[in-house]
Motif scaffolding. Structure first.
Motif, mmCIF file in Angstrom:
data_model
loop_
_atom_site.group_PDB
_atom_site.id
_atom_site.type_symbol
_atom_site.label_atom_id
_atom_site.label_comp_id
_atom_site.label_asym_id
_atom_site.label_seq_id
_atom_site.Cartn_x
_atom_site.Cartn_y
_atom_site.Cartn_z
ATOM 1 N N THR A 175 0.673 -1.296 0.373
ATOM 2 C CA THR A 175 -0.048 -0.349 -0.184
ATOM 3 C C THR A 175 0.913 1.529 -0.084
ATOM 4 O O THR A 175 0.478 2.420 -0.286
ATOM 5 C CB THR A 175 -1.002 -0.265 0.946
ATOM 6 N N GLU A 176 1.169 1.361 1.056
ATOM 7 C CA GLU A 176 2.992 2.324 0.634
ATOM 8 C C GLU A 176 3.505 2.857 -0.283
ATOM 9 O O GLU A 176 3.993 3.424 -0.903
ATOM 10 C CB GLU A 176 3.957 2.453 1.950
ATOM 11 N N SER A 177 4.097 1.599 -1.236
ATOM 12 C CA SER A 177 4.779 1.309 -2.146
ATOM 13 C C SER A 177 3.914 2.366 -2.924
ATOM 14 O O SER A 177 4.210 2.894 -4.366
ATOM 15 C CB SER A 177 5.157 0.528 -2.857
ATOM 16 N N GLU A 178 2.783 1.820 -3.243
ATOM 17 C CA GLU A 178 1.292 2.045 -4.491
ATOM 18 C C GLU A 178 1.136 3.547 -3.905
ATOM 19 O O GLU A 178 1.661 4.026 -5.089
ATOM 20 C CB GLU A 178 0.443 1.316 -4.722
ATOM 21 N N ALA A 179 1.316 4.201 -3.028
ATOM 22 C CA ALA A 179 0.616 5.769 -2.639
ATOM 23 C C ALA A 179 2.242 6.184 -3.056
ATOM 24 O O ALA A 179 1.774 7.739 -4.117
ATOM 25 C CB ALA A 179 0.845 5.847 -1.002
ATOM 26 N N LEU A 180 3.491 5.953 -2.943
ATOM 27 C CA LEU A 180 4.903 6.411 -3.362
ATOM 28 C C LEU A 180 4.864 7.021 -5.204
ATOM 29 O O LEU A 180 4.933 7.889 -5.628
ATOM 30 C CB LEU A 180 6.109 6.250 -2.872
ATOM 31 N N PHE A 181 4.593 5.971 -5.653
ATOM 32 C CA PHE A 181 4.338 5.553 -7.110
ATOM 33 C C PHE A 181 2.969 6.090 -7.817
ATOM 34 O O PHE A 181 2.998 6.768 -8.852
ATOM 35 C CB PHE A 181 4.545 4.425 -7.353
ATOM 36 N N GLN A 182 1.366 6.724 -6.930
ATOM 37 C CA GLN A 182 0.854 7.626 -7.646
ATOM 38 C C GLN A 182 1.179 8.570 -7.456
ATOM 39 O O GLN A 182 0.469 9.306 -8.195
ATOM 40 C CB GLN A 182 -0.450 7.111 -6.602
ATOM 41 N N ALA A 183 1.610 8.760 -6.451
ATOM 42 C CA ALA A 183 2.476 10.454 -6.441
ATOM 43 C C ALA A 183 3.429 10.305 -7.198
ATOM 44 O O ALA A 183 3.065 11.746 -8.239
ATOM 45 C CB ALA A 183 3.550 10.503 -4.787
ATOM 46 N N ARG A 184 4.165 9.573 -7.767
ATOM 47 C CA ARG A 184 5.064 10.283 -9.210
ATOM 48 C C ARG A 184 4.062 10.146 -10.129
ATOM 49 O O ARG A 184 4.473 11.126 -10.824
ATOM 50 C CB ARG A 184 5.757 9.108 -9.221
ATOM 51 N N ARG A 185 3.258 10.016 -10.425
ATOM 52 C CA ARG A 185 2.180 10.079 -11.390
ATOM 53 C C ARG A 185 1.314 11.334 -11.377
ATOM 54 O O ARG A 185 0.870 11.793 -12.197
ATOM 55 C CB ARG A 185 1.199 8.522 -11.605
ATOM 56 N N LEU A 186 0.884 11.513 -10.545
ATOM 57 C CA LEU A 186 -0.032 12.336 -10.001
ATOM 58 C C LEU A 186 0.871 14.227 -10.151
ATOM 59 O O LEU A 186 0.479 15.150 -9.694
ATOM 60 C CB LEU A 186 -0.993 12.229 -8.959
ATOM 61 N N ALA A 187 2.401 13.967 -9.519
ATOM 62 C CA ALA A 187 3.046 14.954 -9.950
ATOM 63 C C ALA A 187 2.785 16.450 -10.485
ATOM 64 O O ALA A 187 2.368 17.562 -9.874
ATOM 65 C CB ALA A 187 4.533 14.670 -9.452
#
Length: 461
Positions: free
Chosen positions: A312-324
């Motif tokens: 879940t934490e990993s996906e949140a970080l990659f989601q942050a990258r996509r939404l940057a």
């Protein structure tokens, strides 16, 4: 001025839109400060034959035609010009075929990238190109700019997956290019030539892409850094190791804060820069690769690093990258860079970007497909601040110059469009520029396909 009533009479009802309130939003993409003018009309075909009819009318009347996908571009490549029509592929959005044996898919250009990936997953297959705009951008637009994405460091970019296509030429001919087979060298690679041409050489009406088997589950490695240059050194160390990451992404504090303020993802990162790496090799080899990547982070100055055990934490970080990008865009007008430099030059280029930001008194946030040297500095300004805009544009030009000085290129995946034309003129040898003009003249003799984009209208004396 040309009346489009004649064109509308040749087509089924609803294909030609002239309502000013409707066509205004089709006039430009997401490139900040790239010029545009409202088009004469928006054309919304449902078939290749309708596209041919539209282009033939444009050829008869010498009306510029600008192909448009979802309008998510960041270089002005889909911006309307004076007395032009915009050809929108929003209604040509069908996945026509998925062949599990041959591992190919045939799609119309308006298919959204993520929709194709979802359709392929039902067959245990995968379409790798994954730009951050995948939930919105279309395959036609991805082909037009040769889009990359997070996993391109290992799996390549759109050009590596396009086998063939159907296009309408600048004279209104409907023709197929490329092939469907795994191999094929019959004639010049005309389909490859169209990839990345930004609608200047032909109007793509159908695309055949290769697919891959579904890949193993990924392991995520995160590293925190107090210095963006140290993060750059970590990238160089990973690429120089035996590990081939399936993703290696950089995101700085500016972007993380903007995403968290917007989406409330609960990110609490005590670092100036975060590196996010992934490996997708199964079993003990994958575990070893993840640990090697973590060690590369550590020896390059990471203040903290770990192989994530929290999906879940990993996906949140990659989601942050996509939404940057959309998150930072909420802060004010954002001028987006898209340079690519050799991996060994990444630390020096990141340091140079910091110097440019200070020199021009401009806030520059950073995200990057760091594993292949594709950097996306985001130059943030304020609304109605002309001085800040001028400083940002000067910084934009300096970043391009620096990338070329480091042996890089002015665009890795967003395209030339309007914003990068001066940089392209510096990057290309004059003989190569002449070759571009000759190709353009051969495939678009009337000069109606997205004129004024990518290459100058004429060669310098």
């Amino acid at each position: 001025m040309h009346s489009v009533e004649e064109l509308a009479a040749r087509l089924p009802e609803g294909r030609v839109v002239t309502d000013p309130d409707v066509i205004e939003r089709y006039g430009h993409d997401e490139a900040e400060w790239a010029p545009y003018e409202p088009p004469l009309a928006v054309l919304r075909p449902r078939s290749a034959e309708e596209v041919r009819t539209m282009v033939r009318w444009c050829a008869e009347h010498r009306v510029p035609v600008i192909a448009r996908g979802a309008g998510t571009g960041l270089s002005g490549g889909a911006n309307a010009t004076r007395d032009s029509v915009v050809l929108s592929f929003e209604r040509m959005n069908a996945v026509l075929e998925i062949d599990p044996l041959e591992r190919v898919a045939v799609v119309q250009p308006g298919v959204v990238n993520e929709d194709l990936r979802t359709a392929c997953a039902a067959y245990g297959l995968w379409y790798p190109p994954d730009p951050a705009s995948a939930p919105w951008s279309t395959i036609g637009g991805n082909v037009a700019t040769n889009a990359g994405g997070l996993c391109c460091v290992k799996y390549g970019v759109t050009r590596d997956y396009v086998l063939g296509m159907q296009i309408v030429t600048g004279t209104g001919d409907l023709v197929r290019l490329g092939r469907r087979t795994a191999k094929g060298v019959a004639g010049y690679d005309l389909a490859g030539l169209l990839v990345g041409s930004e609608g200047t050489l032909g109007i793509i009406t159908e695309i055949t892409v290769r697919l891959r088997p579904r890949r193993p589950a990924e392991r995520t490695v995160a590293g925190y850094f107090d210095s963006i240059v140290d993060a750059g050194r970590a990238v160089e160390a990973v690429v120089g190791s035996e590990v081939i990451p399936s993703a290696l992404e950089l995101i700085d504090r500016h972007c993380l804060r903007a995403v968290d303020d917007w989406k409330k993802l609960g990110l609490s990162v005590d670092a100036e820069v975060v590196l996010l790496g992934r490996v997708d090799v199964a079993g003990s080899v994958g575990e070893a690769d993840a640990e090697t990547m973590r060690a590369c982070f550590e020896k390059s100055g990471a203040t903290w690093s770990a192989v994530s055990t929290d999906e879940t934490e990993s996906e949140a970080l990659f989601q942050a990258r996509r939404l940057a990008y959309p998150a930072v865009e909420r802060l004010g007008p954002v001028l987006t860079e898209d340079i690519c430099v050799p991996v060994r030059a990444v630390p020096a280029m990141l340091a140079r970007i910091e110097q440019i930001a200070q020199h021009h008194d401009t806030v520059i946030a950073n995200i990057a497909h760091a594993g292949d040297g594709n950097l996306h500095p985001l130059l943030i300004t304020s609304h109605d601040d002309e001085a800040a805009r001028a400083r940002a544009q000067a910084a934009f030009a300096d970043i391009i110059d620096a990338a070329l000085d480091f042996g890089g290129t002015v665009t890795g995946e967003h395209g030339i469009g309007l914003l990068k034309m001066p940089g392209l003129a510096r990057e290309l040898d004059p003989v190569a520029m002449a070759m571009h003009h000759n190709i353009k003249q051969a495939l678009d003799p009337l000069g109606i396909l997205n004129p004024g984009k990518v290459i100058p209208a004429s060669l310098p004396d």
